[in-house]
Design a protein around this motif. Sequence first.
Motif: not given
Length: 399
Positions: A11, A14, A19, A278
Motif C-alpha cells: 500500500s 493496488h 491485497r 481504485q
Amino acid sequence: MRIQLLTHSYSPEHSPPQRRWTQFNRYFRSLGWDIDVITPVAHAPHGRRTLPKRVAGRAFRRDTGRFGERILRVPFLWHRTTRLGRLLDHCFSAAASVAAGVMTRRPDAVVVTVPSLPILGAGYLVSRLRRVPLVVDMRDAWPDIARDARIIRGSAKGLTERAITAFQERAELVVTVTHGFAATLRERGLTNVATVVNGVDISVRELLPPPPENRDRLNVLYLGNHGESQRLDLVVRAAALARGYVRLTMVGHGVQRRELMKLAEELDAPVIFHGPAQRREVMEYYRDADTCVVSLRDDWKSFETTIPSKTYEVLAVGRHVTGIVRGEARYIVEESKAGDIVDSRPEAIAQLWMELRADRTRLLTGTNGRDWVHHNANLDALSAAYADLLRSVTAGRSE
C-alpha cells in the motif's frame, strides 16, 4: 511476535501482494504483533512514481501503515513496462532491501513474498544475516512458471531454477496459495510446505444486485493484469466475433496492454480500455458488468495449480464468471456454481457470450460465489491459520 515482511509491492499500490499482506497484517496487528514492512517507494504499475511523495513514501524513511505496521521504503529504478524493465527494477530494489533489512529491529522471522525472484534472494540473505527463520510466501508456481514462460534461457535457466529450489529448500517454511502447487513441491521432496489460499474480506465487499433482466448487449468485464499469463488476445478476438451483442471493458495494466489495444483497433472490436482502478471505481465496474472474465493461458502446465487472485473477488461480489481456466481454478468456478468454463478459443468464448445474452437467467448466480468464499476463503480464518504457522516456525517447529 515481530515479523519482517519483504515485498516488491505494498500500500498505497493496488496489487495482489498488497491485497494479501494488507489483510494479513491487519489481523497480525490485532494480535499485538510488531510488523516491519520493507518495500519500494510506491511506483507500480507504470514504473515511475506518480503519487505525491507524502503518499508514495521516500527512500529509507520510516512510515506508519494503516494498521500500525512500520513501513521502510527503499528506492526503485524508473523503467518501461517490459519484462526486462521490471526485472532490473526488482533487482535494484532487492539489493536495497537487504540493506534495509539489517537496519530494522531484529525480527522473530523474515517473510518474503514471491513471484519477484530478486526479492526472494534478498529475503534469504536478510534471514541469514539476522539469524532468524525464513518463510517464503509463494504466490505463484515458481520455478515452474519461469520454465513455461521461457523467462530465462540458456545456461542461466538451469542456474535460476536451481537457485529458486535451493531457497525453497533452505526456508523454514514455504507457504503456497494453492493445494496443487503444495502437492507439487512435496513430490519434489520438500517437507516444509503449507497452504494458505488467497481470500477476500466479504465484510467490505458488497454483494451486488443482479444485472438487469433486459439489456440489448452483454457487458463483459476483465479487470486485472494485462500480461502474457492471461492470453487476453483471445478475449479481444472473441469480442470482435461477437461485436453485434457484446461490449468488453478491460481495466488494468501490463506488458501486453499496448498490443491488445492495437489488436482491438485492427479488428474493430467493441473493447474499451481503462487504466488501473481504485476500490470505488472497481465496484462500479463490477456493478455495470454482466459477466467477468477470469483467464489463464492453457499451454503452460504450471497454471493447472494456479488460481488468479481476482477469482475470489468476482465470486464475493456475486457476478457471473466467464472462466477460461483449468485445473484448480476451473474446480473453484464449477464447485461454486458461479459461472461457466469455456475453451480457450475465440469462437467458443464468443458462443458462450451469445448464449448468455440470449438467456440472461444464466447470469443470476445469486449468493453461490459469495457462499463459497465464506466457507473456503474466509479471510479471518486464513489469517489465523497463517498466524499459527508463523508461531510454529518461531518456536522451532515446522508444519
